[in-house]
Every structure is written in structure tokens, then in C-alpha cells.
Design an enzyme around this catalytic site. Structure first.
Site, short mmCIF file in Angstrom:
data_model
loop_
_atom_site.label_atom_id
_atom_site.label_comp_id
_atom_site.label_asym_id
_atom_site.label_seq_id
_atom_site.Cartn_x
_atom_site.Cartn_y
_atom_site.Cartn_z
N ASP A 58 0.88 -1.16 0.00
CA ASP A 58 0.00 0.00 0.00
C ASP A 58 0.92 1.21 0.00
OD1 ASP A 58 -1.58 2.20 0.61
OD2 ASP A 58 -2.81 1.15 2.08
N VAL A 59 0.99 1.92 -1.13
CA VAL A 59 1.99 2.97 -1.28
C VAL A 59 1.80 4.12 -0.31
CG1 VAL A 59 2.43 2.43 -3.70
CG2 VAL A 59 0.68 4.12 -3.13
N ASN A 81 3.90 4.23 -10.12
CA ASN A 81 2.78 4.17 -11.05
C ASN A 81 1.42 4.10 -10.35
OD1 ASN A 81 1.44 3.30 -13.76
ND2 ASN A 81 0.96 1.64 -12.35
N TYR A 146 -7.42 14.77 -7.99
CA TYR A 146 -6.50 14.12 -8.93
C TYR A 146 -5.51 15.13 -9.51
CZ TYR A 146 -5.02 11.11 -12.82
OH TYR A 146 -4.30 10.36 -13.70
N LYS A 150 -1.40 15.26 -9.13
CA LYS A 150 -0.53 15.10 -10.28
C LYS A 150 0.36 16.34 -10.49
CE LYS A 150 -1.80 10.94 -11.33
NZ LYS A 150 -0.86 9.81 -11.19
N VAL A 179 -5.59 6.96 -21.44
CA VAL A 179 -5.07 5.65 -21.82
C VAL A 179 -6.09 4.60 -21.39
CG1 VAL A 179 -3.17 4.02 -21.56
CG2 VAL A 179 -2.70 6.48 -21.54
N THR A 181 -6.83 1.83 -19.69
CA THR A 181 -6.23 0.96 -18.68
C THR A 181 -7.23 0.38 -17.69
OG1 THR A 181 -5.89 2.79 -17.14
CG2 THR A 181 -4.12 2.34 -18.72
#
Length: 249
Positions: A58-59, A81, A146, A150, A179, A181
Site C-alpha cells: 500500500d503505497v 505508477n 487528482y 498530479k 489511456v 487501462t
């Protein structure tokens, strides 16, 4: 000999999507890869398929990073990522949702960089690749948390690059556009997302593929990018070359 022979890479959010695409390319280029994620079933399955290693990470948790470093030793490439997306108008964004995005996207990147720097310095160098977004370059509605995360990744990348340039540790950010994903459907509660409308607004008239972003990440991990640090690498089909009066529909 592959382009990443001798590299030991840790990729976060590696169980699916963009992270999984990067893991496949890294293994193909002869890197020793550690896949890190919270989706243990998918992560372990991919690690078994690729003959790689897997670690639950868990980052956003400091202890998880310490455990990952203790279990797998120094890495020479880190791909930050892992990330989440949350849609809401500013006035409807709950503090808990905002904090969740910041903890995973921004704090996770900070903790990852901090965790790997000592080992990279001791090893004589390394490459840190922080996955930001086109929302780290310009804003989009409904993405307050978000976009904030970023933009922060973009700034932290430059600070780290300056601090570590003399120690042969390179730090760069990657800024994908839209993208395919699976991140969008996940953020929207699992409902299918028709990306054809978005594709019409991209100068290249299509959305990106995870494999295309993976190629850029391989370049930054390799010695081919040895003179690149503190830079922003954009892969967005031309979106950020435009302004709001442009039309591609």
C-alpha cells in the site's frame, strides 16, 4: 542482453493496467522486476507468469515501504505508477475522498522516492520514474483531488532531480493522456466507459494504449536516457499541444 540488463526495478500498481504493461516490458528487457500492488491475487498471478517477484504494498503506508525494501533489497529503478482517480465537482468533493487521492497518488510517490534513494546512492545511481498525467500540466473539470496530486508529483520530481543529480540518480515524470487501462471504469464504480467520444477530442483521433506508455517508461529506466533528469515526458496524442478553442470532433 536487454536494454535493462542488470537493473532491479520496483513497479507500483503493477497488477493491472499501465503498471502491468510496464512490468511485461521490463521483464522482456531483462530487468529483475518486483511487482508491487494491493491486488494480491492479480499481482501474484502476473508475477508467476513473468517469473518476477511480488510484494503487497500500500503505497500510502510508510511501514509497507519499509517492509518492501527490507524484503527485496535496494532497487535501481522505481516506477511510481500506483494511482487512483476521483470525479466530483469541487463543492461536492468530500474531504475523505480528497485525502484518499492525495495519500495514494502524492504521498505514495513521496514515500517511494524517499525509500529507494539510499539504496540507489549506495549502488552508484538509479532512475526514478514518477507517473503524473496531463492533469499534472493543465486542469480538467471534476478532478480537483487528482489534478492537485498530479501537479504535486510534477513538482516533487523536479526537486528530487535537483537534489540527486550529483549522485547519478535521475528523476523524471511521465504525463500520459487518456489511456485505456481500466482506471476510468474503476473510478466510475465499475460502469463501462465509451472512450470513442474522448478519442474524437484527441488530435491523433484515438486514446492511448498502456503498451505505448510502457515503451516510454522503459526508455527512462534505461541508460539511453542517461542525460535526462527533472523533465516531463508527455504521451497524450497531441492533447496538450492544443488550447480550448481547438476542435477535433
Amino acid at each position: 542482453m536487454g536494454r535493462l540488463s542488470g537493473k532491479v526495478a520496483l513497479i507500483t500498481g503493477a497488477a493491472n493496467g499501465q503498471g502491468a504493461a510496464a512490468a511485461r516490458r521490463f521483464v522482456a528487457e531483462d530487468a529483475r522486476v518486483v511487482l508491487a500492488d494491493v491486488d494480491d491475487d492479480a499481482g501474484k498471478a502476473l508475477a508467476d507468469e513473468l517469473d518476477a517477484r511480488y510484494v503487497h504494498l500500500d503505497v500510502s503506508e510508510e511501514d509497507d515501504w519499509a517492509a518492501a525494501m527490507a524484503a527485496h533489497g535496494p532497487v535501481t529503478v522505481l516506477v511510481n505508477n500506483a494511482g487512483v482517480l476521483h470525479f466530483a465537482p469541487l463543492h461536492e468533493t468530500k474531504l475523505a475522498d480528497y485525502e484518499r487521492v492525495i495519500r495514494i497518488n502524492q504521498i505514495g510517490t513521496f514515500l517511494g522516492m524517499r525509500a529507494v534513494v539510499p539504496g540507489m546512492v549506495e549502488a552508484g545511481g538509479g532512475s526514478i520514474i514518477n507517473v503524473s498525467s496531463v492533469e499534472g500540466l493543465a486542469a480538467a473539470p471534476l478532478l480537483t483531488a487528482y489534478t492537485a496530486s498530479k501537479f504535486a508529483i510534477r513538482g516533487m520530481t523536479k526537486v528530487a532531480a535537483l537534489e540527486l543529480a550529483g549522485r547519478n540518480v535521475r528523476v523524471n515524470s511521465v504525463h500520459p493522456g487518456v489511456v485505456d487501462t481500466g482506471l476510468l471504469p474503476t473510478a466510475l464504480g465499475g460502469q463501462p466507459v465509451d472512450l470513442s467520444y474522448v478519442a474524437k477530442r484527441v488530435p491523433m483521433r484515438r486514446v492511448g494504449r498502456a503498451a505505448e506508455i510502457a515503451e516510454l517508461v522503459v526508455f527512462l529506466a534505461s541508460d539511453e536516457s542517461s542525460y535526462c533528469t527533472g523533465s516531463e515526458f508527455v504521451a497524450d496524442g497531441g492533447v496538450t499541444a492544443a488550447h480550448s478553442l481547438s476542435s477535433f470532433g
